[in-house]
Design an enzyme around this catalytic site. Structure first.
Site, mmCIF file in Angstrom:
data_model
loop_
_atom_site.group_PDB
_atom_site.id
_atom_site.type_symbol
_atom_site.label_atom_id
_atom_site.label_comp_id
_atom_site.label_asym_id
_atom_site.label_seq_id
_atom_site.Cartn_x
_atom_site.Cartn_y
_atom_site.Cartn_z
ATOM 1 N N ALA A 1 0.804 -1.225 0.000
ATOM 2 C CA ALA A 1 0.000 0.000 0.000
ATOM 3 C C ALA A 1 0.837 1.275 0.000
ATOM 4 C CB ALA A 1 -0.922 0.002 1.212
ATOM 5 N N LEU B 1 1.722 1.766 -7.491
ATOM 6 C CA LEU B 1 0.415 1.367 -8.024
ATOM 7 C C LEU B 1 -0.714 1.839 -7.097
ATOM 8 C CD1 LEU B 1 -1.046 -0.375 -10.233
ATOM 9 C CD2 LEU B 1 -1.055 -2.192 -8.549
ATOM 10 N N ARG C 1 6.142 -2.899 4.325
ATOM 11 C CA ARG C 1 7.191 -3.036 5.347
ATOM 12 C C ARG C 1 7.348 -1.805 6.227
ATOM 13 N NH1 ARG C 1 11.902 -4.816 1.465
ATOM 14 N NH2 ARG C 1 10.843 -3.112 0.460
ATOM 15 N N LYS D 1 -0.349 -7.937 -12.739
ATOM 16 C CA LYS D 1 0.650 -8.454 -13.654
ATOM 17 C C LYS D 1 2.038 -8.094 -13.149
ATOM 18 C CE LYS D 1 1.900 -6.379 -17.330
ATOM 19 N NZ LYS D 1 2.432 -5.287 -18.151
ATOM 20 N N ASP E 1 -5.938 -7.491 -15.988
ATOM 21 C CA ASP E 1 -5.352 -6.990 -17.230
ATOM 22 C C ASP E 1 -6.065 -5.662 -17.432
ATOM 23 O OD1 ASP E 1 -5.100 -6.224 -19.955
ATOM 24 O OD2 ASP E 1 -4.273 -8.195 -20.353
ATOM 25 N N HIS E 2 -5.381 -4.559 -17.152
ATOM 26 C CA HIS E 2 -6.130 -3.302 -17.073
ATOM 27 C C HIS E 2 -6.712 -2.873 -18.422
ATOM 28 C CE1 HIS E 2 -2.378 -1.314 -18.349
ATOM 29 N NE2 HIS E 2 -3.115 -0.273 -18.651
ATOM 30 N N HIS F 1 -2.075 -7.630 -22.852
ATOM 31 C CA HIS F 1 -3.032 -6.661 -23.414
ATOM 32 C C HIS F 1 -3.332 -6.896 -24.899
ATOM 33 C CE1 HIS F 1 -1.992 -4.929 -19.659
ATOM 34 N NE2 HIS F 1 -0.933 -4.261 -20.059
ATOM 35 N N LYS G 1 0.973 8.726 -27.939
ATOM 36 C CA LYS G 1 0.411 7.793 -26.970
ATOM 37 C C LYS G 1 -0.982 7.457 -27.479
ATOM 38 C CE LYS G 1 -0.673 5.693 -23.138
ATOM 39 N NZ LYS G 1 -0.159 4.357 -22.876
HETATM 40 N N1 LIG Z 1 2.998 0.765 -10.795
HETATM 41 C C1 LIG Z 1 2.213 0.430 -11.801
HETATM 42 O O1 LIG Z 1 1.678 1.274 -12.551
HETATM 43 C C2 LIG Z 1 1.934 -1.018 -12.087
HETATM 44 C C3 LIG Z 1 2.379 -2.004 -11.231
HETATM 45 N N2 LIG Z 1 2.080 -3.312 -11.484
HETATM 46 C C4 LIG Z 1 2.509 -4.373 -10.567
HETATM 47 O O2 LIG Z 1 2.026 -4.092 -9.257
HETATM 48 C C5 LIG Z 1 2.954 -4.536 -8.295
HETATM 49 C C6 LIG Z 1 3.389 -3.355 -7.429
HETATM 50 O O3 LIG Z 1 3.993 -2.382 -8.259
HETATM 51 P P1 LIG Z 1 4.449 -0.969 -7.716
HETATM 52 O O4 LIG Z 1 3.441 -0.386 -6.809
HETATM 53 O O5 LIG Z 1 4.839 -0.192 -8.923
HETATM 54 O O6 LIG Z 1 5.760 -1.342 -6.897
HETATM 55 P P2 LIG Z 1 6.515 -0.479 -5.809
HETATM 56 O O7 LIG Z 1 7.913 -0.978 -5.787
HETATM 57 O O8 LIG Z 1 6.258 0.966 -5.975
HETATM 58 O O9 LIG Z 1 5.797 -0.922 -4.451
HETATM 59 C C7 LIG Z 1 6.018 -2.181 -3.869
HETATM 60 C C8 LIG Z 1 5.238 -2.279 -2.570
HETATM 61 O O10 LIG Z 1 5.528 -3.539 -1.951
HETATM 62 C C9 LIG Z 1 5.959 -3.301 -0.615
HETATM 63 N N3 LIG Z 1 6.902 -4.356 -0.248
HETATM 64 C C10 LIG Z 1 8.028 -4.697 -0.914
HETATM 65 N N4 LIG Z 1 8.613 -5.741 -0.294
HETATM 66 C C11 LIG Z 1 7.841 -6.049 0.773
HETATM 67 C C12 LIG Z 1 7.917 -7.029 1.804
HETATM 68 N N5 LIG Z 1 8.910 -7.912 1.855
HETATM 69 N N6 LIG Z 1 6.939 -7.070 2.737
HETATM 70 C C13 LIG Z 1 5.919 -6.192 2.702
HETATM 71 N N7 LIG Z 1 5.792 -5.238 1.746
HETATM 72 C C14 LIG Z 1 6.739 -5.172 0.807
HETATM 73 C C15 LIG Z 1 6.574 -1.914 -0.657
HETATM 74 O O11 LIG Z 1 6.501 -1.238 0.548
HETATM 75 P P3 LIG Z 1 7.677 -1.052 1.568
HETATM 76 O O12 LIG Z 1 8.871 -0.642 0.780
HETATM 77 O O13 LIG Z 1 7.166 -0.038 2.534
HETATM 78 O O14 LIG Z 1 7.751 -2.401 2.168
HETATM 79 C C16 LIG Z 1 5.587 -1.200 -1.581
HETATM 80 O O15 LIG Z 1 4.430 -0.861 -0.871
HETATM 81 C C17 LIG Z 1 4.099 -5.185 -9.087
HETATM 82 O O16 LIG Z 1 3.809 -6.549 -9.223
HETATM 83 C C18 LIG Z 1 4.006 -4.504 -10.446
HETATM 84 O O17 LIG Z 1 4.530 -5.303 -11.474
HETATM 85 C C19 LIG Z 1 1.324 -3.671 -12.576
HETATM 86 C C20 LIG Z 1 0.861 -2.739 -13.455
HETATM 87 C C21 LIG Z 1 1.139 -1.339 -13.303
HETATM 88 O O1 LIG Z 2 0.837 -2.900 -18.460
HETATM 89 C C1 LIG Z 2 1.443 -1.969 -18.939
HETATM 90 O O2 LIG Z 2 0.761 -1.019 -19.594
HETATM 91 C C2 LIG Z 2 1.300 0.274 -19.766
HETATM 92 C C3 LIG Z 2 0.467 0.935 -20.855
HETATM 93 O O3 LIG Z 2 -0.841 1.056 -20.367
HETATM 94 P P1 LIG Z 2 -1.771 2.230 -20.889
HETATM 95 O O4 LIG Z 2 -3.059 2.026 -20.202
HETATM 96 O O5 LIG Z 2 -1.089 3.515 -20.510
HETATM 97 O O6 LIG Z 2 -1.842 2.085 -22.367
HETATM 98 C C4 LIG Z 2 2.759 0.227 -20.154
HETATM 99 O O7 LIG Z 2 3.289 1.542 -20.103
HETATM 100 C C5 LIG Z 2 3.512 -0.621 -19.171
HETATM 101 O O8 LIG Z 2 4.862 -0.748 -19.610
HETATM 102 C C6 LIG Z 2 2.896 -1.984 -19.046
HETATM 103 O O9 LIG Z 2 3.495 -2.661 -17.944
#
Ligand SMILES: NC(=O)C1=CN([C@@H]2O[C@H](COP(=O)(O)OP(=O)(O)OC[C@H]3O[C@@H](n4cnc5c(N)ncnc54)[C@H](OP(=O)(O)O)[C@@H]3O)[C@@H](O)[C@H]2O)C=CC1
Ligand SMILES: O=C1O[C@H](COP(=O)(O)O)[C@@H](O)[C@H](O)[C@H]1O
Length: 497
Positions: free
Chosen positions: A16, A20, A49, A153, A182-183, A245, A350
């Site tokens: 959290a 994402l 964490r 994903k 799958d968004h 996608h 885009k």
């Molecule tokens: N960001 C995006 O737009 C997208 C992300 N995703 C997927 O979503 C997932 C999260 O991505 P994202 O938010 O970007 O990643 P981040 O690295 O920004 O966040 C990871 C989160 O996991 C927590 N975390 C990491 N290790 C641990 C642990 N051992 N125990 C508890 N908490 C932990 C971190 O918090 P802390 O450091 O406080 O522990 C943080 O809240 C990934 O699988 C990514 O591939 C998929 C599509 C789009």
């Molecule tokens: O899943 C993903 O999608 C984005 C593109 O998504 P969009 O909604 O902006 O078209 C991509 O940038 C990213 O690399 C990929 O992980």
């Protein structure tokens, strides 16, 4: 089965404090709150964490939604964030789960929630199996309410790793309880593909190899890999965009009409398309697939770095940032119709767009006068515009034997003067309703990986000597154009691009 809409639940977000949660999940939940979809009886528990108090977490949530306005209502940022709670968490420690159990049960009482749980995995996939097993062993799944697991994903890196992950979560959750995100399936116009096809007698009779010449799907991005070099190096465009996608859009375009609009009927029809995809073995990869990697280039007067100059990227990287492909679906409806797809980073716009090109008229009465007729094309604009354009020919004013091309346009955003909900908002709402239609079923994921794996293996084994082979800010490598030229076709660029 779809469930009735409002079912109060405790939503637990693992990860959290991450990107994402901040960029997508909190704003989507806020929009749902503003629209009254989330009643007063919901609670969100964030776990990660780092050590945060409830107040600090709420302040983060507040900051994440502060620029999101409640339509036609007073903004409710404070009220909304008061539903959020935080617990520092170690995914490997039993005590973390026991504390989480205590907290969620106290929230059941506080908000009058009938032990319904949504577990949203917004952290690295390597933790998913451990979390699922601990949720079970520590009794968090007991009780009369529902348990739903939302998985982000990437769902695996290849078929084998996806299967391992699936086996782990299936030890605890049933297929019906799993929502694989799958968004793209949450995008308004991706969902509209079914309506365009199955609610228009104009199109459905023509939707086959007798009338369609080819289908082209382009999903282009202007951004590079930004801060995600580490992830992208192992993923590349094939795993990042095509496996999920792009293949989901192909399935929706090519599936047979489902018997009804239920989750199982729709997903079963989509899966048949993936089964009918012509497998590309390692010796044929170059006939069907093109890979690209961007080099330094220019866009809007700005110099953009090459992929190999990005952070956390190997300076001799073999990772593709662009893929074009010709997919063949070997069934009665689609035999002989190529589905061309292309997607890449650092392209000029885009935009995501689908073009359905219809075959030429059997005889062209106008050809001698005005040259070749323009083809009839149906365009589905997925983003940023949402709408459809139908390209037709009409008589040129003043000349009986000449035609001129025209466009019939529909802009979805003008329909009710509001932006369609963001994909995550829609998908979160679906999870709350228990509607898994727009989530990937395991067999869809498995078949997509099985299709993709031989290509990624071939590419990993054979370093592309031409890399980098397209300039940042361009439409990709020349080979992507040649892929269609071999078939006497070319990519149509959308007038909306
Ligand atoms: N960001 C995006 O737009 C997208 C992300 N995703 C997927 O979503 C997932 C999260 O991505 P994202 O938010 O970007 O990643 P981040 O690295 O920004 O966040 C990871 C989160 O996991 C927590 N975390 C990491 N290790 C641990 C642990 N051992 N125990 C508890 N908490 C932990 C971190 O918090 P802390 O450091 O406080 O522990 C943080 O809240 C990934 O699988 C990514 O591939 C998929 C599509 C789009
Ligand atoms: O899943 C993903 O999608 C984005 C593109 O998504 P969009 O909604 O902006 O078209 C991509 O940038 C990213 O690399 C990929 O992980």
């Amino acid at each position: 089965m779809n469930q009735p809409s409002k079912q109060a639940s405790v939503i637990v977000i693992f990860g959290a404090t991450g990107d994402l949660a901040k960029r997508k999940l909190f704003p989507s939940l806020y929009n749902l709150y503003c629209k009254g979809v989330l009643a007063e009886d919901f609670a969100v528990v964030g776990v990660a964490r780092r050590q945060l108090s409830n107040e600090e977490f709420r302040s983060n949530v507040h900051d994440a939604v502060i620029h999101t306005a409640c339509m036609d209502k007073d903004d409710k940022h404070e009220e909304f964030s008061s539903h959020f709670f935080y617990q520092p968490f170690d995914v490997t420690k039993k005590e973390s789960y026991q504390d989480l159990k205590g907290l969620t049960e106290s929230l059941d009482e506080q908000f009058d929630i009938p032990h319904n749980r949504i577990f949203y995995m917004a952290m690295a996939p390597e933790f998913f199996g451990t979390i699922a097993l601990n949720l079970d062993s520590e009794g968090l799944l007991e009780g009369d309410g529902f348990n739903r697991l939302v998985i982000e994903k990437p769902f695996g890196h290849d078929f084998q790793s996806a299967q391992k992950l699936n086996d782990e979560i299936r030890q605890v959750f049933s297929e019906e309880e799993i929502y694989r995100i799958d968004h793209y399936l949450g995008k308004e116009m991706v969902q509209n593909i079914e309506a365009i096809r199955f609610a228009n007698s104009l199109f459905e009779p023509l939707w086959n190899n007798r009338y369609i010449s080819n289908i082209q799907i382009t999903s282009s991005e202007t951004v590079g890999v930004e801060t995600r070099g580490g992830y992208y190096e192992k993923s590349g465009a094939l795993r990042d965009m095509v496996q999920n996608h792009m293949l989901q859009m192909v399935s929706l375009l090519a599936m047979e009409p489902p018997g009804s609009l239920t989750t199982e009927e729709i997903r079963s029809e989509k899966v048949k398309v993936l089964r009918a995809l012509r497998a590309v073995n390692k010796d044929e990869v170059n006939d069907y697939f093109v890979r690209g990697q961007y080099k330094q280039g220019e866009a809007n007067g700005e110099t953009l770095p090459g992929y190999r100059e990005e952070n956390n990227v190997d300076e001799e990287s073999n990772t593709e940032t662009f893929v074009a492909a010709k997919l063949m679906i070997d069934n009665f409806r689609w035999a002989g119709v190529p589905f061309y797809i292309r997607t890449g980073k650092r392209m000029p716009t885009k935009s995501t767009n689908i073009l359905i090109e219809f075959k030429d008229m059997p005889m062209n009465l106008y050809k001698n006068e005005s040259g070749k007729l323009g083809p009839n094309i149906l365009e589905v604009h997925i983003q940023p515009e949402e709408g459809i354009t139908l390209h037709l020919n009409v008589k040129d004013t003043g000349d009986m034997r000449k035609t001129t091309p025209i466009e019939l346009n529909f802009n979805n955003k003008q329909k009710n003067n509001m932006n369609s909900p963001e994909a995550y908002e829609r998908l979160l709402h679906d999870v709350m309703k228990g509607d898994a239609t727009n989530f990937a079923r395991w067999d869809e994921v498995a078949l997509s990986w099985q299709f993709i794996d031989p290509i990624s293996v071939a590419w990993a084994n054979e370093k592309e000597q031409d890399f980098p082979n397209y300039s940042a800010g361009s439409m990709g490598p020349d080979a992507a154009d040649k892929l269609l030229e071999k078939d006497n076709l070319h990519w149509w660029s959308s007038p909306k691009e």
